[in-house]
Write a protein that holds these residues in place. Structure first.
Motif, PDB file in Angstrom:
ATOM      1  N   SER A 177      31.259  25.659  34.585  1.00 26.77           N
ATOM      2  CA  SER A 177      31.100  25.613  36.022  1.00 26.77           C
ATOM      3  C   SER A 177      29.841  24.645  36.348  1.00 26.77           C
ATOM      4  CB  SER A 177      30.837  26.996  36.522  1.00 26.77           C
ATOM      5  OG  SER A 177      29.367  27.322  36.284  1.00 26.77           O
ATOM      6  N   LEU A 178      30.132  23.969  37.557  1.00 25.99           N
ATOM      7  CA  LEU A 178      29.122  23.350  38.026  1.00 25.99           C
ATOM      8  C   LEU A 178      28.644  23.574  39.401  1.00 25.99           C
ATOM      9  CD1 LEU A 178      29.244  19.267  38.196  1.00 25.99           C
ATOM     10  CD2 LEU A 178      28.905  20.614  40.224  1.00 25.99           C
ATOM     11  N   VAL A 179      27.542  23.668  39.815  1.00 25.47           N
ATOM     12  CA  VAL A 179      26.886  24.224  41.056  1.00 25.47           C
ATOM     13  C   VAL A 179      26.386  22.947  41.734  1.00 25.47           C
ATOM     14  CG1 VAL A 179      25.480  25.741  42.406  1.00 25.47           C
ATOM     15  CG2 VAL A 179      26.558  26.306  40.183  1.00 25.47           C
ATOM     16  N   THR A 180      26.508  22.826  42.811  1.00 25.86           N
ATOM     17  CA  THR A 180      26.087  21.689  43.832  1.00 25.86           C
ATOM     18  C   THR A 180      24.803  22.023  44.791  1.00 25.86           C
ATOM     19  OG1 THR A 180      27.357  21.681  45.442  1.00 25.86           O
ATOM     20  CG2 THR A 180      27.950  20.147  43.622  1.00 25.86           C
ATOM     21  N   LEU A 181      23.754  21.458  44.906  1.00 26.47           N
ATOM     22  CA  LEU A 181      22.401  21.727  45.570  1.00 26.47           C
ATOM     23  C   LEU A 181      22.222  23.318  45.775  1.00 26.47           C
ATOM     24  CD1 LEU A 181      23.903  19.436  48.661  1.00 26.47           C
ATOM     25  CD2 LEU A 181      22.230  19.033  47.061  1.00 26.47           C
ATOM     26  N   GLU A 182      22.247  23.611  44.505  1.00 22.43           N
ATOM     27  CA  GLU A 182      21.597  25.092  44.299  1.00 22.43           C
ATOM     28  C   GLU A 182      20.158  25.416  44.873  1.00 22.43           C
ATOM     29  OE1 GLU A 182      22.526  27.774  40.405  1.00 22.43           O
ATOM     30  OE2 GLU A 182      21.275  26.223  40.029  1.00 22.43           O
ATOM     31  N   GLU A 183      19.999  26.181  46.142  1.00 22.01           N
ATOM     32  CA  GLU A 183      18.848  26.204  46.761  1.00 22.01           C
ATOM     33  C   GLU A 183      18.388  27.945  46.706  1.00 22.01           C
ATOM     34  OE1 GLU A 183      19.659  25.000  50.780  1.00 22.01           O
ATOM     35  OE2 GLU A 183      20.163  23.060  50.366  1.00 22.01           O
ATOM     36  N   SER A 184      17.044  27.970  46.967  1.00 27.63           N
ATOM     37  CA  SER A 184      16.575  29.039  47.033  1.00 27.63           C
ATOM     38  C   SER A 184      15.416  29.085  48.134  1.00 27.63           C
ATOM     39  CB  SER A 184      15.992  29.560  45.720  1.00 27.63           C
ATOM     40  OG  SER A 184      15.183  30.946  45.881  1.00 27.63           O
ATOM     41  N   ILE A 185      15.342  29.442  49.101  1.00 29.62           N
ATOM     42  CA  ILE A 185      14.477  29.466  50.243  1.00 29.62           C
ATOM     43  C   ILE A 185      13.888  30.944  50.491  1.00 29.62           C
ATOM     44  CG2 ILE A 185      13.900  28.349  52.476  1.00 29.62           C
ATOM     45  CD1 ILE A 185      15.180  26.352  50.635  1.00 29.62           C
ATOM     46  N   GLU A 186      12.649  30.983  50.488  1.00 32.51           N
ATOM     47  CA  GLU A 186      12.008  32.107  50.430  1.00 32.51           C
ATOM     48  C   GLU A 186      10.657  31.990  51.889  1.00 32.51           C
ATOM     49  OE1 GLU A 186      11.171  34.134  47.189  1.00 32.51           O
ATOM     50  OE2 GLU A 186      13.202  34.018  46.302  1.00 32.51           O
ATOM     51  N   THR A 187      10.744  32.915  52.522  1.00 31.57           N
ATOM     52  CA  THR A 187       9.371  32.906  53.378  1.00 31.57           C
ATOM     53  C   THR A 187       9.034  34.120  53.556  1.00 31.57           C
ATOM     54  OG1 THR A 187      10.117  31.002  54.565  1.00 31.57           O
ATOM     55  CG2 THR A 187       8.431  32.364  55.568  1.00 31.57           C
ATOM     56  N   THR A 188       7.858  34.810  53.298  1.00 33.39           N
ATOM     57  CA  THR A 188       7.530  36.233  53.413  1.00 33.39           C
ATOM     58  C   THR A 188       6.096  36.147  54.272  1.00 33.39           C
ATOM     59  OG1 THR A 188       6.227  36.518  51.575  1.00 33.39           O
ATOM     60  CG2 THR A 188       8.477  36.952  51.377  1.00 33.39           C
ATOM     61  N   ALA A 189       5.841  37.169  54.921  1.00 35.10           N
ATOM     62  CA  ALA A 189       4.671  37.275  55.953  1.00 35.10           C
ATOM     63  C   ALA A 189       3.986  38.604  55.736  1.00 35.10           C
ATOM     64  CB  ALA A 189       4.873  37.016  57.210  1.00 35.10           C
ATOM     65  N   GLY A 190       2.688  38.804  55.505  1.00 30.45           N
ATOM     66  CA  GLY A 190       1.959  40.074  55.409  1.00 30.45           C
ATOM     67  C   GLY A 190       0.468  39.752  55.739  1.00 30.45           C
ATOM     68  N   ALA A 191      -0.358  40.148  54.635  1.00 30.31           N
ATOM     69  CA  ALA A 191      -1.666  39.423  54.673  1.00 30.31           C
ATOM     70  C   ALA A 191      -1.742  38.299  54.642  1.00 30.31           C
ATOM     71  CB  ALA A 191      -2.600  40.270  53.805  1.00 30.31           C
ATOM     72  N   SER A 192      -0.776  37.369  54.027  1.00 34.11           N
ATOM     73  CA  SER A 192      -0.824  35.993  53.909  1.00 34.11           C
ATOM     74  C   SER A 192       0.800  35.579  53.956  1.00 34.11           C
ATOM     75  CB  SER A 192      -1.280  35.572  52.548  1.00 34.11           C
ATOM     76  OG  SER A 192      -0.424  36.062  51.625  1.00 34.11           O
ATOM     77  N   ARG A 193       0.897  34.311  54.449  1.00 35.64           N
ATOM     78  CA  ARG A 193       2.272  33.738  54.828  1.00 35.64           C
ATOM     79  C   ARG A 193       2.734  32.913  53.565  1.00 35.64           C
ATOM     80  NH1 ARG A 193       5.690  32.967  59.147  1.00 35.64           N
ATOM     81  NH2 ARG A 193       7.128  31.177  58.645  1.00 35.64           N
ATOM     82  N   ASN A 194       3.640  33.260  52.872  1.00 36.02           N
ATOM     83  CA  ASN A 194       3.932  32.650  51.845  1.00 36.02           C
ATOM     84  C   ASN A 194       5.307  31.759  51.785  1.00 36.02           C
ATOM     85  OD1 ASN A 194       2.126  34.222  49.727  1.00 36.02           O
ATOM     86  ND2 ASN A 194       2.987  35.974  50.661  1.00 36.02           N
ATOM     87  N   ALA A 195       5.555  30.826  51.480  1.00 37.55           N
ATOM     88  CA  ALA A 195       6.711  29.886  51.518  1.00 37.55           C
ATOM     89  C   ALA A 195       7.111  29.140  50.334  1.00 37.55           C
ATOM     90  CB  ALA A 195       6.446  28.855  52.674  1.00 37.55           C
ATOM     91  N   ARG A 196       8.292  29.355  49.707  1.00 32.99           N
ATOM     92  CA  ARG A 196       8.673  28.678  48.588  1.00 32.99           C
ATOM     93  C   ARG A 196      10.311  28.202  48.915  1.00 32.99           C
ATOM     94  NH1 ARG A 196       7.497  32.149  45.344  1.00 32.99           N
ATOM     95  NH2 ARG A 196       6.035  31.040  43.727  1.00 32.99           N
ATOM     96  N   ALA A 197      10.139  27.141  48.345  1.00 29.65           N
ATOM     97  CA  ALA A 197      11.776  26.241  48.155  1.00 29.65           C
ATOM     98  C   ALA A 197      12.074  25.679  46.855  1.00 29.65           C
ATOM     99  CB  ALA A 197      11.618  25.185  49.495  1.00 29.65           C
ATOM    100  N   ALA A 198      13.141  25.789  46.549  1.00 35.16           N
ATOM    101  CA  ALA A 198      13.633  25.185  45.408  1.00 35.16           C
ATOM    102  C   ALA A 198      14.926  24.852  45.321  1.00 35.16           C
ATOM    103  CB  ALA A 198      13.452  26.135  44.332  1.00 35.16           C
ATOM    104  N   VAL A 199      15.287  23.538  44.904  1.00 37.76           N
ATOM    105  CA  VAL A 199      16.823  23.128  44.843  1.00 37.76           C
ATOM    106  C   VAL A 199      16.915  22.284  43.492  1.00 37.76           C
ATOM    107  CG1 VAL A 199      15.846  20.877  46.092  1.00 37.76           C
ATOM    108  CG2 VAL A 199      18.248  21.701  46.185  1.00 37.76           C
ATOM    109  N   THR A 200      18.114  22.330  42.916  1.00 38.25           N
ATOM    110  CA  THR A 200      18.678  21.622  41.855  1.00 38.25           C
ATOM    111  C   THR A 200      20.071  20.944  42.447  1.00 38.25           C
ATOM    112  OG1 THR A 200      17.863  23.050  40.238  1.00 38.25           O
ATOM    113  CG2 THR A 200      19.659  21.667  39.491  1.00 38.25           C
ATOM    114  N   ALA A 201      20.137  19.615  42.501  1.00 34.78           N
ATOM    115  CA  ALA A 201      21.112  19.008  43.043  1.00 34.78           C
ATOM    116  C   ALA A 201      22.550  19.149  42.352  1.00 34.78           C
ATOM    117  CB  ALA A 201      20.767  17.496  43.079  1.00 34.78           C
ATOM    118  N   VAL A 202      22.207  19.151  40.977  1.00 33.72           N
ATOM    119  CA  VAL A 202      23.581  19.369  40.184  1.00 33.72           C
ATOM    120  C   VAL A 202      23.093  20.391  39.038  1.00 33.72           C
ATOM    121  CG1 VAL A 202      25.507  18.484  38.794  1.00 33.72           C
ATOM    122  CG2 VAL A 202      24.890  17.447  40.822  1.00 33.72           C
TER     123      VAL A 202
END
Length: 487
Positions: free
Chosen positions: A159-184
């Motif tokens: 199989s082939l996956v396009t623009l496989e994204e993972s976007i996460e943002t959490t907030a507590g005592a600190s604000r954490n942000a993460r983005a990851a992407v694989t084009a193909v």
């Protein structure tokens, strides 16, 4: 493969500070980013990668005129490629990962595209993968439009996956942000063009992560005491009322490790119906899911893969595969939120990288096949990867070999349970560590095997837990002590 493992190790070190800080109280902002233009992973063989960049680190750019694999370019051929990353924390955390690759041809032209771009951004404002793209993608002769997290079948071999994204943002005592992407990303589930099942080709990967401490609010000013009012002579001053006792503070969720928030407990969905095999087993993830045979594939954190990754949407229900008992429900650094299940025959099964547990998931709970015990995620060292459950099979006959020696490839079992068939778990004895007991034997069946002994003469039976501590087994490679035994 040494190049690939070294790159993964550098990426893991670069992101360790941010990954460990999720849910924690950071004293200063932290930012990291990484990218690679292309990566080829082949189980049992040397793969390759190019255009790797990590920040903070020794270099923040990766460039190459072209890339071929193998040397004749019969499987992978590209034009120019580049990656660049940046991480800034002096004026608030910010991180960027960028990768571009031109003129890609896979499997002699069966898959081709003019360009791929990976864009990942994270800051105290959030995270995104805006700007990521794949142009003029052609799969097996058919032009297709690349959209985020779109999966295309590749015949009966992958199989082939396009623009496989993972976007996460959490907030507590600190604000954490993460983005990851694989084009193909191309994943092989069967041998094709000389590459074995379990091989992966990833093109245009970028990720970025930040942790920003939140400012504590200034303490409220104490109210000024009012001046005493004039009181007529003879009128007594009212007695002081006793201050009410403060309400007890609610207990914080149990934290498995410093900087790790307690697990989420989510009510199990109702009216799920998962079909059982004749032997009473069920596929461990409910709904649409994909998996391949990656047994033995190299892994940066554990050396090799001794399970099967079952890919499914975030939050997909995770099921008890058989009637049995749950144990070691909780957290470890590699597996994240994980648990074990022991079925009625004594076989043990390991689930890792969950995003949450159901209320059933407590140590010692008796569960039935098909009940929801957790939810799909990417916790632990899987952060930034597509959501999946790492699943392992440890047959009872091989438990004396320990964590690493007693695992078998889950792939044929998962395939059989999908088809509502059964695979004999006792067949694992044929691996040769001990001869099978003939069915006509009249001698008593072995009930235990002596693998070691501990002197408990100094332990007091009057001290709670003393005997248990004296008999505790060594810690396994997964960080779980005394999990695998014949009991």
């Amino acid at each position: 493969m040494k190049v690939r493992l070294a790159a993964l190790l550098v990426l893991s070190i670069g992101l360790a500070a941010v990954g460990a800080s999720v849910g924690s109280t950071a004293k200063k902002p932290v930012a990291s980013a990484s990218a690679y233009a292309i990566s080829v992973v082949v189980p049992g063989q040397s793969g390759a990668s190019a255009g790797t960049a990590v920040a903070p680190g020794d270099a923040d750019t990766g460039l190459a005129d072209a890339f071929v694999y193998p040397a004749d370019g019969s499987l992978v051929r590209t034009g120019a490629l580049s990656s660049s990353v940046s991480a800034r924390t002096d004026a608030g955390a910010a991180a960027h990962g960028v990768t571009d690759i031109l003129g890609v041809s896979l499997f002699g032209g069966e898959i081709s595209f003019d360009s791929a771009a990976g864009r990942a951004k994270a800051s105290d404002l959030g995270a995104d993968a805006a700007g990521s793209s794949v142009t003029n993608l052609v799969i097996l002769g058919q032009p297709v439009t690349a959209t985020p997290n779109q999966r295309f079948p590749l015949g009966d071999w992958g199989s082939l996956v396009t623009l496989e994204e993972s976007i996460e943002t959490t907030a507590g005592a600190s604000r954490n942000a993460r983005a990851a992407v694989t084009a193909v990303r191309v994943q092989l589930t069967a041998e094709h063009a000389g590459l074995p099942a379990g091989s992966e080709i990833s093109v245009g990967h970028a990720e970025a992560a930040t942790t920003t401490p939140r400012e504590k609010p200034a303490p409220a000013a104490a109210p000024k005491p009012e001046p005493p009012s004039a009181r007529p002579e003879g009128v007594p001053t009212p007695a002081k009322q006793p201050k009410p006792k403060p309400m007890p503070k609610p207990k914080e969720p149990k934290t498995a490790a410093p900087g790790v928030e307690g697990p989420k407990i989510i009510p199990a969905p109702v009216n799920l119906s998962a079909p059982l095999s004749p032997g009473g087993y069920v596929f461990p993830v409910y709904g649409d899911a994909g998996f391949g045979d990656t047994w033995g594939a190299p892994r940066a954190s554990t050396g090799r893969h001794q399970g099967t990754d079952i890919f499914a949407p975030l939050g997909a229900p995770v099921l008890a595969i058989a009637d049995g008992t749950l144990f070691s429900v909780g957290w470890n650094t590699i597996g994240g939120w994980r648990l074990w299940l022991r079925d009625r025959a004594g076989n043990q099964f390991y689930y890792a990288h969950l995003s949450a547990f159901s209320p059933l998931a407590v140590d010692g709970a008796e569960v039935r096949a098909g009940q929801v015990i957790g939810f799909n995620g990417n916790s632990g060292d899987a952060q930034g990867t597509p959501y999946h459950v790492h699943f392992e099979v440890h047959p009872v006959a091989l438990l004396p070999l320990g964590y690493n020696g007693g695992a078998v490839n889950p792939y044929p079992y998962l395939g059989a349970w999908r088809r509502l068939e059964d695979v004999d778990l006792s067949a694992a004895v044929s691996r040769g560590w001990a001869p099978p007991v003939p069915p006509t034997a009249t001698a008593p069946r072995p009930g235990a095997f002596l693998l070691g002994m501990t002197d408990i003469s100094s332990a007091s039976g009057l001290e709670p837990g003393a005997l248990e501590r004296a008999l505790a087994a060594p810690v396994s490679a997964e960080g779980d002590g005394a999990l695998l035994g014949s009991g």
